[in-house]
Design a protein around this motif. Structure first.
Motif, PDB file in Angstrom:
ATOM      1  N   GLN A   1     -10.846  -2.938  -3.952  1.00  0.00           N
ATOM      2  CA  GLN A   1     -10.124  -3.209  -4.546  1.00  0.00           C
ATOM      3  C   GLN A   1     -11.427  -3.123  -6.398  1.00  0.00           C
ATOM      4  O   GLN A   1     -11.151  -2.973  -7.108  1.00  0.00           O
TER       5      GLN A   1
ATOM      6  N   VAL B   1      -2.224  -5.606  -6.510  1.00  0.00           N
ATOM      7  CA  VAL B   1      -3.180  -5.516  -5.545  1.00  0.00           C
ATOM      8  C   VAL B   1      -4.356  -6.819  -4.955  1.00  0.00           C
ATOM      9  O   VAL B   1      -4.282  -6.869  -3.510  1.00  0.00           O
TER      10      VAL B   1
ATOM     11  N   GLU C   1      -2.926  -2.033  -9.655  1.00  0.00           N
ATOM     12  CA  GLU C   1      -4.816  -2.806  -8.612  1.00  0.00           C
ATOM     13  C   GLU C   1      -4.453  -4.177  -7.999  1.00  0.00           C
ATOM     14  O   GLU C   1      -5.569  -4.706  -7.842  1.00  0.00           O
TER      15      GLU C   1
ATOM     16  N   GLN D   1      -5.310   9.568  -5.327  1.00  0.00           N
ATOM     17  CA  GLN D   1      -5.252   8.019  -5.711  1.00  0.00           C
ATOM     18  C   GLN D   1      -4.097   7.910  -4.218  1.00  0.00           C
ATOM     19  O   GLN D   1      -4.607   6.221  -3.597  1.00  0.00           O
TER      20      GLN D   1
ATOM     21  N   GLU E   1      -4.215   5.867  -0.589  1.00  0.00           N
ATOM     22  CA  GLU E   1      -3.286   4.913  -0.530  1.00  0.00           C
ATOM     23  C   GLU E   1      -2.640   4.468   0.198  1.00  0.00           C
ATOM     24  O   GLU E   1      -2.207   3.632   1.877  1.00  0.00           O
TER      25      GLU E   1
ATOM     26  N   GLU F   1       0.774  -1.518   0.429  1.00  0.00           N
ATOM     27  CA  GLU F   1       0.101  -0.499   0.290  1.00  0.00           C
ATOM     28  C   GLU F   1       0.400   1.381  -0.313  1.00  0.00           C
ATOM     29  O   GLU F   1       0.646   2.236  -0.909  1.00  0.00           O
TER      30      GLU F   1
ATOM     31  N   GLU G   1     -11.964   0.375  -7.025  1.00  0.00           N
ATOM     32  CA  GLU G   1     -10.487   0.671  -7.934  1.00  0.00           C
ATOM     33  C   GLU G   1     -10.512   0.392  -9.632  1.00  0.00           C
ATOM     34  O   GLU G   1     -10.356   0.654 -10.285  1.00  0.00           O
TER      35      GLU G   1
ATOM     36  N   HIS H   1      -4.691   3.736   3.353  1.00  0.00           N
ATOM     37  CA  HIS H   1      -5.226   2.311   3.347  1.00  0.00           C
ATOM     38  C   HIS H   1      -3.800   1.479   4.026  1.00  0.00           C
ATOM     39  O   HIS H   1      -3.990   0.354   5.169  1.00  0.00           O
TER      40      HIS H   1
HETATM   41 FE1  FEO Z   1      -4.952   0.173  -1.600  1.00  0.00          FE
HETATM   42 FE2  FEO Z   1      -5.086  -0.020  -4.683  1.00  0.00          FE
HETATM   43  O1  FEO Z   1      -5.361   0.020  -3.308  1.00  0.00           O
END
Ligand code: FEO
Length: 168
Positions: free
Chosen positions: A127, A97, A94, A46, A50, A17, A130, A53
């Motif tokens: 996710q 992730v 993404e 963005q 992150e 992250e 996103e 996150h």
């Molecule tokens: Fe935190 Fe874009 O994944």
């Protein structure tokens, strides 16, 4: 307490992250250098999301009485072939992730760690959102086929992006 395996996987996810924030900051800087301030703004928002996150995972590891161990953050790419290339790389990142989150969900199920399983549901949903929002931008860019007027309009549209309330 977290089991060692989940503690390690969450620390790895924390690093991902933080790297994501770093990567999107690099993409923002790329757009700034090309005077595309709306795309740059979108990337800066963005990057901020992150970081939030990362903060959620940091807090969770601590709340469960485990230890946050910060590792080195990889150097991000600094150049791309254009707007479409940046967003295609964003989607690819993404998807990576998403698969790493899914792996930790699987571990939480195997270890019968219900709290971690519930904690990760927010990330699973995030996710989906996103990937969908980046795919939408890619589809628009493909339709525009480098038409400068259309790119300018999209730049203005993305410049309106606000932080989501869950992450402000
Ligand atoms: Fe935190 Fe874009 O994944």
């Amino acid at each position: 307490m977290l089991c060692e395996k989940i503690e390690k996987e969450l620390n790895n996810q924390l690093n991902r992250e933080l790297f994501s924030s770093y990567l999107y900051t690099a993409m923002g800087a790329y757009f700034v250098s090309r005077d595309m301030t709306g795309f740059a703004h979108w990337m800066h928002v963005q990057a901020h999301e992150e970081m939030s996150h990362a903060q959620k995972i940091y807090n969770y590891i601590n709340e469960r009485g485990a230890r946050v161990i910060l590792e080195q953050i990889e150097k991000p790419q600094s150049d791309w072939e254009g707007v479409l290339d940046v967003f295609q790389n964003t989607l690819k990142h993404e998807e990576y992730v998403t698969s790493s989150i899914n792996d930790i969900v699987n571990t939480a199920l195997e270890e019968k760690d219900h709290a971690t399983h519930i904690f990760l549901q927010w990330f699973v949903t995030e996710q989906v959102e996103e990937e969908a929002s980046v795919s939408e931008i890619i589809n628009k860019l493909k339709l525009m086929k480098d038409a400068p007027g259309a790119i300018f309009m999209l730049d203005r549209e993305l410049g309106q992006r606000q932080l989501s309330s869950a992450e402000a």
